[in-house]
Write an enzyme that holds these catalytic residues in place. Structure first.
Site, PDB file in Angstrom:
ATOM      1  N   ASN A  88       0.869  -1.182   0.000  1.00  0.00           N
ATOM      2  CA  ASN A  88       0.000   0.000   0.000  1.00  0.00           C
ATOM      3  C   ASN A  88       0.903   1.228   0.000  1.00  0.00           C
ATOM      4  O   ASN A  88       1.458   1.596   1.040  1.00  0.00           O
ATOM      5  CB  ASN A  88      -0.897  -0.006   1.239  1.00  0.00           C
ATOM      6  CG  ASN A  88      -1.704   1.285   1.342  1.00  0.00           C
ATOM      7  OD1 ASN A  88      -1.862   2.003   0.350  1.00  0.00           O
ATOM      8  ND2 ASN A  88      -2.209   1.577   2.529  1.00  0.00           N
ATOM      9  N   TRP A  89       1.044   1.823  -1.165  1.00  0.00           N
ATOM     10  CA  TRP A  89       1.977   2.950  -1.291  1.00  0.00           C
ATOM     11  C   TRP A  89       1.408   4.247  -0.718  1.00  0.00           C
ATOM     12  O   TRP A  89       2.121   5.232  -0.620  1.00  0.00           O
ATOM     13  CB  TRP A  89       2.333   3.165  -2.761  1.00  0.00           C
ATOM     14  CG  TRP A  89       3.287   2.141  -3.302  1.00  0.00           C
ATOM     15  CD1 TRP A  89       3.960   1.183  -2.604  1.00  0.00           C
ATOM     16  CD2 TRP A  89       3.680   1.985  -4.677  1.00  0.00           C
ATOM     17  NE1 TRP A  89       4.750   0.444  -3.453  1.00  0.00           N
ATOM     18  CE2 TRP A  89       4.589   0.911  -4.719  1.00  0.00           C
ATOM     19  CE3 TRP A  89       3.335   2.647  -5.859  1.00  0.00           C
ATOM     20  CZ2 TRP A  89       5.175   0.495  -5.920  1.00  0.00           C
ATOM     21  CZ3 TRP A  89       3.913   2.227  -7.048  1.00  0.00           C
ATOM     22  CH2 TRP A  89       4.826   1.160  -7.080  1.00  0.00           C
ATOM     23  N   LYS A  90       0.128   4.270  -0.415  1.00  0.00           N
ATOM     24  CA  LYS A  90      -0.515   5.504   0.072  1.00  0.00           C
ATOM     25  C   LYS A  90      -0.240   6.624  -0.938  1.00  0.00           C
ATOM     26  O   LYS A  90      -0.185   6.365  -2.127  1.00  0.00           O
ATOM     27  CB  LYS A  90      -0.042   5.846   1.477  1.00  0.00           C
ATOM     28  CG  LYS A  90      -0.001   4.624   2.412  1.00  0.00           C
ATOM     29  CD  LYS A  90       0.222   4.992   3.827  1.00  0.00           C
ATOM     30  CE  LYS A  90       0.453   3.729   4.635  1.00  0.00           C
ATOM     31  NZ  LYS A  90       0.175   3.902   6.038  1.00  0.00           N
ATOM     32  N   HIS A  93      -9.475   1.491   4.823  1.00  0.00           N
ATOM     33  CA  HIS A  93      -8.183   1.714   5.484  1.00  0.00           C
ATOM     34  C   HIS A  93      -8.374   2.705   6.634  1.00  0.00           C
ATOM     35  O   HIS A  93      -9.175   3.643   6.529  1.00  0.00           O
ATOM     36  CB  HIS A  93      -7.160   2.241   4.477  1.00  0.00           C
ATOM     37  CG  HIS A  93      -5.764   2.227   5.032  1.00  0.00           C
ATOM     38  ND1 HIS A  93      -5.296   3.201   5.862  1.00  0.00           N
ATOM     39  CD2 HIS A  93      -4.756   1.336   4.881  1.00  0.00           C
ATOM     40  CE1 HIS A  93      -4.042   2.914   6.208  1.00  0.00           C
ATOM     41  NE2 HIS A  93      -3.693   1.789   5.629  1.00  0.00           N
ATOM     42  N   GLU A 140      -6.716   5.142   7.579  1.00  0.00           N
ATOM     43  CA  GLU A 140      -6.511   6.559   7.212  1.00  0.00           C
ATOM     44  C   GLU A 140      -7.754   7.124   6.521  1.00  0.00           C
ATOM     45  O   GLU A 140      -8.082   8.295   6.678  1.00  0.00           O
ATOM     46  CB  GLU A 140      -5.251   6.685   6.328  1.00  0.00           C
ATOM     47  CG  GLU A 140      -3.992   6.477   7.155  1.00  0.00           C
ATOM     48  CD  GLU A 140      -2.819   5.885   6.396  1.00  0.00           C
ATOM     49  OE1 GLU A 140      -2.821   5.920   5.143  1.00  0.00           O
ATOM     50  OE2 GLU A 140      -1.898   5.368   7.059  1.00  0.00           O
ATOM     51  N   GLU A 176      -5.619  -4.591  10.671  1.00  0.00           N
ATOM     52  CA  GLU A 176      -4.549  -3.617  10.866  1.00  0.00           C
ATOM     53  C   GLU A 176      -4.810  -2.819  12.148  1.00  0.00           C
ATOM     54  O   GLU A 176      -5.591  -1.853  12.128  1.00  0.00           O
ATOM     55  CB  GLU A 176      -4.497  -2.640   9.694  1.00  0.00           C
ATOM     56  CG  GLU A 176      -4.264  -3.286   8.350  1.00  0.00           C
ATOM     57  CD  GLU A 176      -3.658  -2.290   7.363  1.00  0.00           C
ATOM     58  OE1 GLU A 176      -2.531  -2.494   6.936  1.00  0.00           O
ATOM     59  OE2 GLU A 176      -4.336  -1.288   7.051  1.00  0.00           O
ATOM     60  N   GLY A 201       2.341   2.468  10.555  1.00  0.00           N
ATOM     61  CA  GLY A 201       3.301   3.546  10.350  1.00  0.00           C
ATOM     62  C   GLY A 201       4.019   3.983  11.611  1.00  0.00           C
ATOM     63  O   GLY A 201       4.673   5.016  11.629  1.00  0.00           O
ATOM     64  N   GLY A 234       2.696  -0.988   4.275  1.00  0.00           N
ATOM     65  CA  GLY A 234       2.800   0.417   3.884  1.00  0.00           C
ATOM     66  C   GLY A 234       4.250   0.813   3.678  1.00  0.00           C
ATOM     67  O   GLY A 234       4.854   0.540   2.650  1.00  0.00           O
ATOM     68  N   GLY A 235       4.834   1.454   4.700  1.00  0.00           N
ATOM     69  CA  GLY A 235       6.175   2.029   4.587  1.00  0.00           C
ATOM     70  C   GLY A 235       7.214   1.100   3.976  1.00  0.00           C
ATOM     71  O   GLY A 235       7.983   1.508   3.100  1.00  0.00           O
TER      72      GLY A 235
HETATM   73  C1  PEP Z   1      -0.810   0.365   5.886  1.00  0.00           C
HETATM   74  O1  PEP Z   1      -0.790   1.512   5.495  1.00  0.00           O
HETATM   75  O2  PEP Z   1      -1.746  -0.366   5.567  1.00  0.00           O
HETATM   76  C2  PEP Z   1       0.281  -0.119   6.738  1.00  0.00           C
HETATM   77  C3  PEP Z   1       0.167  -1.287   7.286  1.00  0.00           C
HETATM   78  O3  PEP Z   1       1.346   0.744   6.900  1.00  0.00           O
HETATM   79  P1  PEP Z   1       2.754   0.388   7.596  1.00  0.00           P
HETATM   80  O4  PEP Z   1       3.223  -0.931   7.031  1.00  0.00           O
HETATM   81  O5  PEP Z   1       3.657   1.512   7.231  1.00  0.00           O
HETATM   82  O6  PEP Z   1       2.508   0.280   9.059  1.00  0.00           O
END
Ligand code: PEP
Length: 256
Positions: A10-12, A97, A99, A169, A175, A236-237
């Site tokens: 998930n590049w956001k 998500h 966010e 999650e 993050g 994500g990151g």
């Molecule tokens: C996400 O955005 O779904 C996520 C899990 O981010 P991260 O891996 O950066 O915690």
């Protein structure tokens, strides 16, 4: 029951078209061997056509959108419809998500409307759920997850569940660099599966893939993926760098 793991980046709001092209080139050159899992990349809308083009010869890596509209078309400035996503060959969409929930105010009802719209268009769902730290500390983790699952999946049929992945999650792990322990993650995943069993029966619940998301890194992927109810990861990151996304996949999933 065997469930093929699914690893999704998930590049956001990162990577425009030129970064997308560079990432895919590097990612494919590093992903040698054939991990026995599904791989999905969720890029920003504007980068999806470039992602599609860059992945043309990469069998087994599919595209996801990070959101979609709950409406068909019309006066919804800034929105992208499921029909538009299908037109550019997107196969999956992330919905719910944290966010989107916390920053953009998406309620369970809005998320549910998006889920139904996406299924009408044949998109596969990556349905995100998870509790905040306050909710966990208040002892209402199970209530929160049950409500998110029940309201998010309302009207989603048993057949739709074949094309649905749930991503658990915990919000406090997204993050932050703080990962749920394998035991915490397994406990939550088992609970999610039990709620899905109540809603759809055990055959569907046993088939359902449940991803873990929240600070997954190359060095914790193997331990998390070894848990019996964890069937992949939403990353994500650590998915922004090709080598680290490859290492998570390889460490988390044995080669074919
Ligand atoms: C996400 O955005 O779904 C996520 C899990 O981010 P991260 O891996 O950066 O915690």
């Amino acid at each position: 029951m065997f469930r093929r793991p699914i690893f999704a980046a998930n590049w956001k709001m990162n990577k425009g078209p030129s970064d997308t092209q560079a990432f895919v080139k590097s990612f494919l050159s590093k992903l040698t061997g054939r991990p026995a899992c599904d791989i999905v990349i969720a890029a920003p809308f504007i980068s999806l056509p470039t992602l599609s083009e860059s992945l043309r010869d990469a069998r087994g890596v599919e595209m996801a959108a990070q959101n979609c509209s709950q409406f068909d078309d019309g006066a919804y400035t800034g929105e992208i419809s499921v029909k538009m996503l299908r037109e550019i060959l997107v196969r999956h969409v992330i919905i719910g998500h944290s966010e989107r929930r916390s920053i953009f105010g998406e309620t369970n009802a809005v998320i549910n409307a998006k889920m139904k719209k996406a299924r009408e268009a044949g998109l596969k769902l990556i349905f995100c759920i998870g509790e905040t730290l306050e909710e966990r500390n208040a002892g209402i983790l199970e209530n929160v997850l049950r409500t998110q699952i029940t309201e998010g999946l309302a009207g989603i049929t048993a057949e739709d569940m074949d094309d649905t992945v749930i991503a658990y999650e915990p919000v406090w792990a997204i993050g932050t660099g703080v990962t749920a322990t394998a035991a915490q993650a397994q406990e939550a995943h088992a609970f999610v599966r039990s709620v899905v069993t109540e809603l759809y029966g055990s055959e569907i619940a046993q088939k359902l893939r449940i991803q873990y998301g929240g600070s997954v890194k190359p060095n914790n992927a193997a331990e998390l993926m070894a848990c019996p109810d964890i069937d992949g990861a939403l990353i994500g990151g650590a998915s922004l760098e090709a080598q680290s996304f490859v290492d998570i996949i390889v460490n988390g999933c044995p080669a074919d």
